[in-house]
Design an enzyme around this catalytic site. Sequence first.
Site, PDB file in Angstrom:
ATOM      1  N   TYR A 283      19.479  70.999  59.499  1.00 54.96           N
ATOM      2  CA  TYR A 283      20.610  71.076  58.560  1.00 54.96           C
ATOM      3  C   TYR A 283      21.386  69.769  58.673  1.00 54.96           C
ATOM      4  O   TYR A 283      22.251  69.601  59.528  1.00 54.96           O
ATOM      5  CB  TYR A 283      21.496  72.267  58.929  1.00 54.96           C
ATOM      6  CG  TYR A 283      22.488  72.652  57.858  1.00 54.96           C
ATOM      7  CD1 TYR A 283      23.322  71.712  57.264  1.00 54.96           C
ATOM      8  CD2 TYR A 283      22.599  73.970  57.437  1.00 54.96           C
ATOM      9  CE1 TYR A 283      24.231  72.060  56.293  1.00 54.96           C
ATOM     10  CE2 TYR A 283      23.510  74.338  56.463  1.00 54.96           C
ATOM     11  CZ  TYR A 283      24.323  73.377  55.897  1.00 54.96           C
ATOM     12  OH  TYR A 283      25.223  73.746  54.932  1.00 54.96           O
ATOM     13  N   TYR A 331      18.951  65.542  48.811  1.00 56.93           N
ATOM     14  CA  TYR A 331      18.278  66.476  47.892  1.00 56.93           C
ATOM     15  C   TYR A 331      19.287  67.416  47.239  1.00 56.93           C
ATOM     16  O   TYR A 331      19.484  67.410  46.027  1.00 56.93           O
ATOM     17  CB  TYR A 331      17.193  67.212  48.678  1.00 56.93           C
ATOM     18  CG  TYR A 331      16.800  68.606  48.255  1.00 56.93           C
ATOM     19  CD1 TYR A 331      16.161  68.861  47.035  1.00 56.93           C
ATOM     20  CD2 TYR A 331      17.019  69.690  49.112  1.00 56.93           C
ATOM     21  CE1 TYR A 331      15.772  70.162  46.699  1.00 56.93           C
ATOM     22  CE2 TYR A 331      16.627  70.966  48.784  1.00 56.93           C
ATOM     23  CZ  TYR A 331      16.006  71.203  47.579  1.00 56.93           C
ATOM     24  OH  TYR A 331      15.622  72.479  47.246  1.00 56.93           O
TER      25      TYR A 331
END
Lengths: 385, 134
Positions: A283, A331
Amino acid sequence: MTGLADTPIYIVGAAETPLGKVPDQSEFSMVALAAREALSEAGLGFRDVDALFTNYMGEEGSVQLGEYLGIRPRYAESSDMGGASFEFFVHHAMLAVAAGRCDVALVGYASRQRSRRNRKRAADAMDGSLAAQFEAPFGIHFPIGHYALSAARYMHQYGITPEHLAEVAVAAREWARLNPKAWSRDPLSIDDVMASPLISDPLRKLDCCLVTDGGGAIVIARKDRARDAAKRPVRILGAGESHVQWHVAQCPDLTVTPGIVSGHEAFGMAGISPGDVDVFEPYDNFTHGVLLYLEDLGFCKKGEAGDFIAGGRLRPGGGLPSMTSGGGLSYCHPGALGILLLVEAVRQLRGEAGERQVPDAHIAVAHGTGGLAFSTASTVVLARD
Amino acid sequence: MTDAPSLSDLGIADPTTELFWKACLERRLIIQKCRSCASHQFYPRPFCLSCESDALEWVEAKGKGTVYSLTTVRIPVIEALEPPYVLALVELDEGPRLLTNIDDGPARIGDRVTLAWRERGGLPPLPIFRPAGS
Ligand SMILES: [Zn+2]
């Protein structure tokens, strides 16, 4: 107690919601679209779902999402573990399915934080909470201030440099350039990152993740429940979780994250070691976080992650392909990235990641974090059968 | 008969921190000390995090500490503070860490700092720090 080896549990479907800027959907319709796609991959429909997991979908999230999707679960959870909630949910769903308390678990989430511009910078003042009393009056940005304090201490204690942090952003961008769905796909150099403005020292703009719309859905079941699956199920080998502090002053050591527990638990259950990992989906909310996870999950020793990633180890073609979608940095970061880490890990293990496919990917790790300065962590180990 | 509203009624404190903020009105920084194991803690709790005793008392901190971490905030966050300003975690000599500001810098991690106060018209002053010797 019998091990999960006796009752293998799988992710049988995985899908993204619309991503980026989504003007024509609501959060609930976005989850519905992703859930339909994920369920159809497994040859299933909404009527087959008997367990529901979500976060950030309202005050009683699973209740509100269940109503919208027409699902009346016999197992449900909407715990707020921040952006890592979805890795926690895989852990819990795996155990619940293995224990026979449910058969088909749906995990879903969507956010339109970019379109709505509803991300707040500060805690609500004067609500009597401890954060309002002891954090907000000092002008701490939620959560960049917390993460900046963590980064500053980590860099000071271990000699980590801004260039080490920038390498994480560049690695993420190199992957994003191979992903047609990624938000940021322009070339990016270490110098570009170093030249981006400081937001809260030592964090620069390009050390911080995106703010986009997006979300996803995954479906968890036994393999025999997805007999008609169009896509290859991916086995959940192990999972683990932990959390530490909410208020940054209460964290005993800002250079260690709860990943040190969740990683140990997940790798232990899976019976793997870091050297077995083919694809790593950390993450990446802030660049230094990826360095901390590499240390806490045992890929390298404490304080050595800067050198570990030098030479492009995380980039396409590197020894530990990481953030292969382009991550939260390049992204998509819809407020809670954890669900999309799982979607990307599944795609890599199925061999359907297109230009960014990691060759011979057999084991992938999704490592979620959440809260304020790595409050929570959950690690999921997935394998191609 | 009606009492004047407490700091917790006003949302400034909660019932367990009322004494802390009242002490701030007198420019005293108070933290909890355990009578059983002598460790200090902050924020206040009804038990000692170190030994689980409930024999806690408020004591005044000496107001000396060391910078554990800090960041210069360069974007606007709250109206009361105009960037850039220094946000820091200060470890008191007694042990507990506080999130705070450091005024009259410069300051670096490891520096010694001394308690100061920031006025907040009408609200209890905030405990902040400045470099020791400044
Ligand atoms: Zn004690």
